[in-house]
Design a protein around this motif. Structure first.
Motif, PDB file in Angstrom:
ATOM      1  N   GLU A  54       0.307  -8.164  38.813  1.00 13.49           N
ATOM      2  CA  GLU A  54       0.617  -6.795  39.191  1.00 13.49           C
ATOM      3  C   GLU A  54       1.798  -6.250  38.382  1.00 13.49           C
ATOM      4  O   GLU A  54       1.782  -5.100  37.914  1.00 13.49           O
ATOM      5  CB  GLU A  54       0.934  -6.746  40.688  1.00 13.49           C
ATOM      6  CG  GLU A  54       1.334  -5.404  41.222  1.00 13.49           C
ATOM      7  CD  GLU A  54       1.798  -5.497  42.673  1.00 13.49           C
ATOM      8  OE1 GLU A  54       2.467  -4.542  43.128  1.00 13.49           O
ATOM      9  OE2 GLU A  54       1.508  -6.510  43.345  1.00 13.49           O
ATOM     10  N   VAL A  55       2.805  -7.084  38.174  1.00 13.16           N
ATOM     11  CA  VAL A  55       3.991  -6.660  37.421  1.00 13.16           C
ATOM     12  C   VAL A  55       3.633  -6.415  35.956  1.00 13.16           C
ATOM     13  O   VAL A  55       4.033  -5.396  35.367  1.00 13.16           O
ATOM     14  CB  VAL A  55       5.106  -7.720  37.535  1.00 13.16           C
ATOM     15  CG1 VAL A  55       6.310  -7.322  36.693  1.00 13.16           C
ATOM     16  CG2 VAL A  55       5.508  -7.917  38.987  1.00 13.16           C
ATOM     17  N   LEU A  56       2.881  -7.329  35.351  1.00 16.39           N
ATOM     18  CA  LEU A  56       2.485  -7.158  33.955  1.00 16.39           C
ATOM     19  C   LEU A  56       1.635  -5.909  33.779  1.00 16.39           C
ATOM     20  O   LEU A  56       1.755  -5.204  32.765  1.00 16.39           O
ATOM     21  CB  LEU A  56       1.718  -8.392  33.481  1.00 16.39           C
ATOM     22  CG  LEU A  56       2.531  -9.674  33.312  1.00 16.39           C
ATOM     23  CD1 LEU A  56       1.621 -10.840  32.941  1.00 16.39           C
ATOM     24  CD2 LEU A  56       3.611  -9.504  32.249  1.00 16.39           C
ATOM     25  N   ALA A  57       0.776  -5.629  34.767  1.00 13.80           N
ATOM     26  CA  ALA A  57      -0.078  -4.442  34.672  1.00 13.80           C
ATOM     27  C   ALA A  57       0.755  -3.168  34.644  1.00 13.80           C
ATOM     28  O   ALA A  57       0.514  -2.273  33.824  1.00 13.80           O
ATOM     29  CB  ALA A  57      -1.056  -4.421  35.844  1.00 13.80           C
ATOM     30  N   VAL A  58       1.732  -3.072  35.525  1.00 12.69           N
ATOM     31  CA  VAL A  58       2.577  -1.872  35.570  1.00 12.69           C
ATOM     32  C   VAL A  58       3.419  -1.761  34.307  1.00 12.69           C
ATOM     33  O   VAL A  58       3.521  -0.679  33.688  1.00 12.69           O
ATOM     34  CB  VAL A  58       3.470  -1.891  36.824  1.00 12.69           C
ATOM     35  CG1 VAL A  58       4.468  -0.734  36.790  1.00 12.69           C
ATOM     36  CG2 VAL A  58       2.616  -1.808  38.088  1.00 12.69           C
ATOM     37  N   MET A  59       4.026  -2.865  33.891  1.00 13.18           N
ATOM     38  CA  MET A  59       4.877  -2.820  32.706  1.00 13.18           C
ATOM     39  C   MET A  59       4.077  -2.559  31.440  1.00 13.18           C
ATOM     40  O   MET A  59       4.600  -2.020  30.458  1.00 13.18           O
ATOM     41  CB  MET A  59       5.658  -4.126  32.572  1.00 13.18           C
ATOM     42  CG  MET A  59       6.624  -4.399  33.723  1.00 13.18           C
ATOM     43  SD  MET A  59       7.745  -3.005  34.049  1.00 13.18           S
ATOM     44  CE  MET A  59       8.672  -2.957  32.513  1.00 13.18           C
ATOM     45  N   GLY A  60       2.796  -2.927  31.462  1.00 16.77           N
ATOM     46  CA  GLY A  60       1.955  -2.657  30.302  1.00 16.77           C
ATOM     47  C   GLY A  60       1.810  -1.180  30.009  1.00 16.77           C
ATOM     48  O   GLY A  60       1.610  -0.775  28.849  1.00 16.77           O
ATOM     49  N   LEU A  61       1.929  -0.340  31.031  1.00 11.05           N
ATOM     50  CA  LEU A  61       1.842   1.106  30.821  1.00 11.05           C
ATOM     51  C   LEU A  61       2.954   1.610  29.903  1.00 11.05           C
ATOM     52  O   LEU A  61       2.762   2.571  29.148  1.00 11.05           O
ATOM     53  CB  LEU A  61       1.919   1.835  32.162  1.00 11.05           C
ATOM     54  CG  LEU A  61       0.734   1.630  33.119  1.00 11.05           C
ATOM     55  CD1 LEU A  61       1.043   2.250  34.470  1.00 11.05           C
ATOM     56  CD2 LEU A  61      -0.537   2.231  32.533  1.00 11.05           C
ATOM     57  N   PHE A  62       4.112   0.970  29.970  1.00  6.04           N
ATOM     58  CA  PHE A  62       5.252   1.404  29.163  1.00  6.04           C
ATOM     59  C   PHE A  62       5.074   1.059  27.685  1.00  6.04           C
ATOM     60  O   PHE A  62       5.819   1.567  26.839  1.00  6.04           O
ATOM     61  CB  PHE A  62       6.541   0.784  29.697  1.00  6.04           C
ATOM     62  CG  PHE A  62       6.949   1.296  31.042  1.00  6.04           C
ATOM     63  CD1 PHE A  62       7.736   2.436  31.164  1.00  6.04           C
ATOM     64  CD2 PHE A  62       6.540   0.652  32.197  1.00  6.04           C
ATOM     65  CE1 PHE A  62       8.111   2.920  32.407  1.00  6.04           C
ATOM     66  CE2 PHE A  62       6.910   1.117  33.448  1.00  6.04           C
ATOM     67  CZ  PHE A  62       7.691   2.264  33.559  1.00  6.04           C
ATOM     68  N   LEU A  63       4.103   0.201  27.372  1.00  4.87           N
ATOM     69  CA  LEU A  63       3.876  -0.159  25.974  1.00  4.87           C
ATOM     70  C   LEU A  63       3.121   0.940  25.223  1.00  4.87           C
ATOM     71  O   LEU A  63       3.246   1.051  24.001  1.00  4.87           O
ATOM     72  CB  LEU A  63       3.092  -1.470  25.885  1.00  4.87           C
ATOM     73  CG  LEU A  63       3.785  -2.730  26.390  1.00  4.87           C
ATOM     74  CD1 LEU A  63       2.850  -3.921  26.269  1.00  4.87           C
ATOM     75  CD2 LEU A  63       5.064  -2.988  25.608  1.00  4.87           C
ATOM     76  N   LEU A  64       2.345   1.720  25.949  1.00  5.91           N
ATOM     77  CA  LEU A  64       1.466   2.689  25.286  1.00  5.91           C
ATOM     78  C   LEU A  64       2.209   3.692  24.406  1.00  5.91           C
ATOM     79  O   LEU A  64       1.794   3.934  23.265  1.00  5.91           O
ATOM     80  CB  LEU A  64       0.620   3.404  26.341  1.00  5.91           C
ATOM     81  CG  LEU A  64      -0.447   2.516  26.998  1.00  5.91           C
ATOM     82  CD1 LEU A  64      -1.053   3.203  28.209  1.00  5.91           C
ATOM     83  CD2 LEU A  64      -1.527   2.168  25.984  1.00  5.91           C
ATOM     84  N   PRO A  65       3.311   4.302  24.858  1.00  7.36           N
ATOM     85  CA  PRO A  65       4.016   5.233  23.956  1.00  7.36           C
ATOM     86  C   PRO A  65       4.558   4.550  22.709  1.00  7.36           C
ATOM     87  O   PRO A  65       4.593   5.151  21.626  1.00  7.36           O
ATOM     88  CB  PRO A  65       5.159   5.778  24.825  1.00  7.36           C
ATOM     89  CG  PRO A  65       4.841   5.409  26.217  1.00  7.36           C
ATOM     90  CD  PRO A  65       3.951   4.241  26.180  1.00  7.36           C
ATOM     91  N   PHE A  66       4.978   3.293  22.851  1.00  6.86           N
ATOM     92  CA  PHE A  66       5.576   2.588  21.714  1.00  6.86           C
ATOM     93  C   PHE A  66       4.528   2.190  20.680  1.00  6.86           C
ATOM     94  O   PHE A  66       4.864   1.921  19.525  1.00  6.86           O
ATOM     95  CB  PHE A  66       6.333   1.350  22.194  1.00  6.86           C
ATOM     96  CG  PHE A  66       7.578   1.674  22.974  1.00  6.86           C
ATOM     97  CD1 PHE A  66       8.705   2.163  22.342  1.00  6.86           C
ATOM     98  CD2 PHE A  66       7.613   1.498  24.354  1.00  6.86           C
ATOM     99  CE1 PHE A  66       9.851   2.464  23.056  1.00  6.86           C
ATOM    100  CE2 PHE A  66       8.749   1.798  25.076  1.00  6.86           C
ATOM    101  CZ  PHE A  66       9.869   2.285  24.435  1.00  6.86           C
TER     102      PHE A  66
END
Length: 395
Positions: free
Chosen positions: A106-118
């Motif tokens: 669950e944590v990796l899934a949420v944090m993965g969203l922050f990778l998209l802009p980068f």
């Protein structure tokens, strides 16, 4: 990039070998006191606690780059599909979290969203600078400065420090355990991830993984042979310096009974940096060995790395009932030595299963389900075609 699969398998092993003597979070209800048990516990913690998790976060960033890059090469913008893919991972994490509150999916899934802009940032130097910012734990630094200035909020103990093991985990039934996980487990997990700096660390390491994927660090190993050895030497030097100098550095931070948190947070910050240094050293040592004389031995971990999701969930499905009250309740009697030995046997069984599984199938069970869900089709190939009889006899 079989070395990446093997490295992911190594990270999975490290995470599991921490969870076992931790008794899947119940160790703190009855901590070891005998010298041998303490030595085993401390050794496992020194080598793997916080390090294996960090290595999985880095591999997560590499996998993100590979998925996005392969789609881009086919002329596909995978952004929307990747968000859906993360939603499916979060759903699996929510279901797994009902069984075991320590779930990280669950944590990796949420944090993965922050990778998209980068992903759209083309400069690797910019990405590494941002990664360094998050790896230096900016929120901890803010708390240290605020604490030194006498801010009351910054001198309050972190909430997860005072947390205790829910009694239901020790003596309760299955339904009550699930209810506790659903009602309180997610909140505690996110509180720990935030206050301990894990969220910042995940984002920073995932960005580093993106850059490693971009430069072909795993795809073209010969090109980075010297960099691996130099990096290993630097990581080991930093780890040793932090291990022996951490206490002296913390002592230099002003502190008092009225302002205890600056030193405590400085200690936590240095501990986070130590974990990163050990993680980097273990990763680079693994790759140096893999691309050297130990390739054949370390390659055996690759099948586990190709079905990390399935094996990670299976570990808790099998062993949570071993330790929790609704199952065998062995949290009260199992020693650290026994737990580690059981963990070694358990991972060996998983490794054997993975090798046998991939003789017949393309993906692990949950990996196939995740892929099918991503593309919203059941037509994702799963079973490998049988070898022609003549070819099998010739072999």
């Amino acid at each position: 990039m079989e070395s990446l699969d093997a490295l992911r398998g190594f990270a999975l092993f490290g995470l599991f070998i921490v969870h076992m003597p931790e008794l899947f979070e119940l160790y703190w209800a009855k901590q070891a006191t005998e010298p041998l048990q303490l030595a085993v516990h401390d050794t496992v913690w020194l080598l793997f606690a916080g390090k294996a998790f960090a290595l999985l976060a880095l591999c997560f960033g590499v996998s993100f780059f590979i998925i996005m890059d392969r789609a881009a090469r086919r002329g596909i913008d995978f952004t929307g599909r990747f968000v859906w893919r993360l939603a499916l991972l979060a759903l699996m994490g929510l279901l797994h979290g009902a069984w075991y509150r320590g779930d990280v999916l669950e944590v990796l899934a949420v944090m993965g969203l922050f990778l998209l802009p980068f992903h759209r940032v083309r400069s690797n130097r910019v990405l590494l600078a941002v990664a360094a910012f998050f790896l230096l734990q900016p929120l901890m630094l803010v708390r240290i400065v605020a604490g030194l200035r006498g801010a009351d909020w910054a001198n309050q103990p972190l909430q997860y420090w005072s947390a205790t093991i829910p009694e239901v985990y020790l003596h309760g039934g299955f339904i009550d355990t699930v209810r506790t996980n659903l009602a309180d487990g997610h909140g505690f997990k996110w509180l720990f991830m935030y206050e301990s700096g894990r969220l910042s660390q995940i984002l920073g390491l995932s960005l580093v993984g993106m850059v490693l994927g971009r430069i072909g660090f795993f795809e073209r190993p010969a090109r980075f042979a010297t960099a691996r050895r130099v990096g290993l030497a630097v990581a080991l030097a930093v780890a040793v310096a932090l291990y022996f100098g951490r206490e002296a550095l913390v002592a230099r931070v002003p502190g008092s009974e009225a302002m205890p948190m600056p030193r405590a947070m400085a200690d936590a910050l240095l501990g986070s940096l130590f974990d990163l240094a050990v993680m980097a050293a273990s990763m680079l040592a693994f790759l140096v060995a893999y691309h050297g004389m130990f390739e054949r031995a370390l390659r055996t971990l690759a099948p586990a790395g190709r079905m990390t999701l399935t094996l990670y969930v299976a570990q808790s499905l099998v062993f949570v009932p071993v330790f929790y009250g609704y199952g065998l309740g062995l949290w009260a009697s199992m020693t650290q030595v026994q737990a580690v030995l059981l963990g070694l046997l358990g991972f060996a069984a998983q490794l054997l299963f993975a090798h046998l599984w991939f003789r017949r199938f393309y993906y692990g069970p949950l990996e196939w389900l995740w892929r099918a869900g991503t593309w919203l089709t059941w037509k994702v190939p799963m079973v490998r075609p049988a070898a022609p009889r003549g070819a099998a006899e010739a072999g």
